[in-house]
Scaffold this active site. Structure first.
Site, PDB file in Angstrom:
ATOM      1  N   GLY A  82     -23.563 -17.773 -27.276  1.00 46.16           N
ATOM      2  CA  GLY A  82     -23.936 -18.340 -28.560  1.00 46.16           C
ATOM      3  C   GLY A  82     -24.181 -17.233 -29.566  1.00 46.16           C
ATOM      4  O   GLY A  82     -24.138 -16.044 -29.250  1.00 46.16           O
ATOM      5  N   GLY A  83     -24.425 -17.623 -30.810  1.00 38.65           N
ATOM      6  CA  GLY A  83     -24.701 -16.642 -31.850  1.00 38.65           C
ATOM      7  C   GLY A  83     -23.448 -16.207 -32.585  1.00 38.65           C
ATOM      8  O   GLY A  83     -22.329 -16.598 -32.250  1.00 38.65           O
ATOM      9  N   ILE A  85     -21.530 -12.825 -35.025  1.00 38.96           N
ATOM     10  CA  ILE A  85     -21.085 -11.458 -34.783  1.00 38.96           C
ATOM     11  C   ILE A  85     -22.281 -10.510 -34.736  1.00 38.96           C
ATOM     12  O   ILE A  85     -23.272 -10.686 -35.459  1.00 38.96           O
ATOM     13  CB  ILE A  85     -20.082 -11.000 -35.862  1.00 38.96           C
ATOM     14  CG1 ILE A  85     -19.391  -9.691 -35.440  1.00 38.96           C
ATOM     15  CG2 ILE A  85     -20.743 -10.865 -37.229  1.00 38.96           C
ATOM     16  CD1 ILE A  85     -18.196  -9.334 -36.303  1.00 38.96           C
ATOM     17  N   GLY A 151     -28.220 -13.493 -28.005  1.00 34.48           N
ATOM     18  CA  GLY A 151     -27.033 -14.337 -27.843  1.00 34.48           C
ATOM     19  C   GLY A 151     -26.889 -14.633 -26.367  1.00 34.48           C
ATOM     20  O   GLY A 151     -26.750 -13.712 -25.567  1.00 34.48           O
ATOM     21  N   GLY A 162     -27.658 -11.997 -23.393  1.00 30.63           N
ATOM     22  CA  GLY A 162     -29.102 -11.803 -23.464  1.00 30.63           C
ATOM     23  C   GLY A 162     -29.592 -11.265 -24.787  1.00 30.63           C
ATOM     24  O   GLY A 162     -29.371 -11.879 -25.833  1.00 30.63           O
ATOM     25  N   LEU A 163     -30.241 -10.084 -24.753  1.00 32.90           N
ATOM     26  CA  LEU A 163     -30.873  -9.552 -25.957  1.00 32.90           C
ATOM     27  C   LEU A 163     -30.490  -8.097 -26.186  1.00 32.90           C
ATOM     28  O   LEU A 163     -30.116  -7.381 -25.261  1.00 32.90           O
ATOM     29  CB  LEU A 163     -32.402  -9.700 -25.873  1.00 32.90           C
ATOM     30  CG  LEU A 163     -33.163  -8.925 -24.786  1.00 32.90           C
ATOM     31  CD1 LEU A 163     -33.421  -7.470 -25.190  1.00 32.90           C
ATOM     32  CD2 LEU A 163     -34.481  -9.610 -24.468  1.00 32.90           C
ATOM     33  N   CYS A 180     -25.202 -11.327 -37.409  1.00 31.40           N
ATOM     34  CA  CYS A 180     -25.632 -12.650 -36.948  1.00 31.40           C
ATOM     35  C   CYS A 180     -25.335 -13.742 -37.971  1.00 31.40           C
ATOM     36  O   CYS A 180     -25.906 -14.823 -37.926  1.00 31.40           O
ATOM     37  CB  CYS A 180     -27.118 -12.645 -36.583  1.00 31.40           C
ATOM     38  SG  CYS A 180     -27.527 -11.448 -35.289  1.00 31.40           S
TER      39      CYS A 180
END
Length: 238
Positions: A82-83, A85, A151, A162-163, A180
């Site tokens: 998800g998320g 660029i 994401g 993850g982060l 984002c």
């Protein structure tokens, strides 16, 4: 008195890993986690300069032609997370959890909130007050600038991606994207917002892992130091 369940997780310290190698490794680990072949696992690493697009494929938020990226020394990869660029690069602390949300009793929203709390706690270690984004804005912010991005992908209750927390990356790379997908806000780094002298990347990575473990209630951490060998073995199986 009921004994609290002891949660354990393996931590793979990987250093700098090419994005595509890390992506393939995550896919294999997710498959293994689904069938119980491996325990909950956390990859701790950083990437060479890399832009990634999420599953929405928001190409318009890449502000330079793809052909220019190679000249800049950066790669572009497409993912199913998800998320929007985002950018990954040196001096950025990245965590990719491969964990079973069902086993720890978390839904998707709470999972993301715990990832945010992980980065908020890390920032607080350096005297920085960070906070989660406003409605619809995931990640962690210091005032109106993003210091940590999230994401994730969840498949059959197993997480991947993850982060990414900005220790001290080259923020010029972010000028070539709408980070984002949020046009009116910028990015920052721990180096910029703290008055504390930063330790080396490895120390910050380990602190981030500790914050993650506390946020998710993992009490037993098993560190795997020789992960480059594991990655090589993984490639041999392809």
């Amino acid at each position: 008195m009921r004994m609290r369940l002891q949660r354990s997780i393996e931590i793979w310290k990987m250093g700098t890993v090419n994005y595509l190698d890390a992506l393939k490794l995550q896919e294999r680990l997710v498959s293994d986690r689904k069938i119980g072949k491996i325990p909950d696992t956390l990859l701790s690493l950083q990437h060479p300069p890399t832009y990634t697009l999420g599953k929405r494929r928001t190409h318009h938020n890449l502000l330079v032609p793809e052909a220019d990226l190679q000249t800049m020394g950066a790669e572009l990869h497409y993912t199913e997370r998800g998320g929007d660029i985002t950018f990954h690069g040196p001096h950025q602390a990245i965590l990719y959890p491969i964990i079973s949300l069902r086993e720890i009793g978390l839904g998707a929203r709470k999972y993301v909130e715990n990832l945010e709390q992980t980065m908020i706690e890390l920032a607080s270690l350096y005297g920085v007050q960070a906070q989660a984004g406003e409605s619809g804005e995931t990640g962690v912010w210091v005032r109106d600038k993003k210091i940590g991005a999230i994401g994730v992908r969840i498949s059959s209750g197993i997480t991947s991606h993850g982060l990414a927390f900005n220790n001290d990356p080259d923020l010029n790379y972010f000028r070539h994207i709408v980070p984002c997908g949020i046009a009116d806000k910028g990015v920052t780094s721990l180096r910029i917002v703290t008055e504390v002298e930063l330790p080396g990347d490895e120390v910050i990575h380990e602190q981030l892992v500790g914050c993650f473990a506390r946020s998710f209630g993992f009490s037993t951490l098993s560190w795997k130091e020789n992960v480059s060998i594991l990655l090589t073995q993984n490639k041999r199986c392809e």
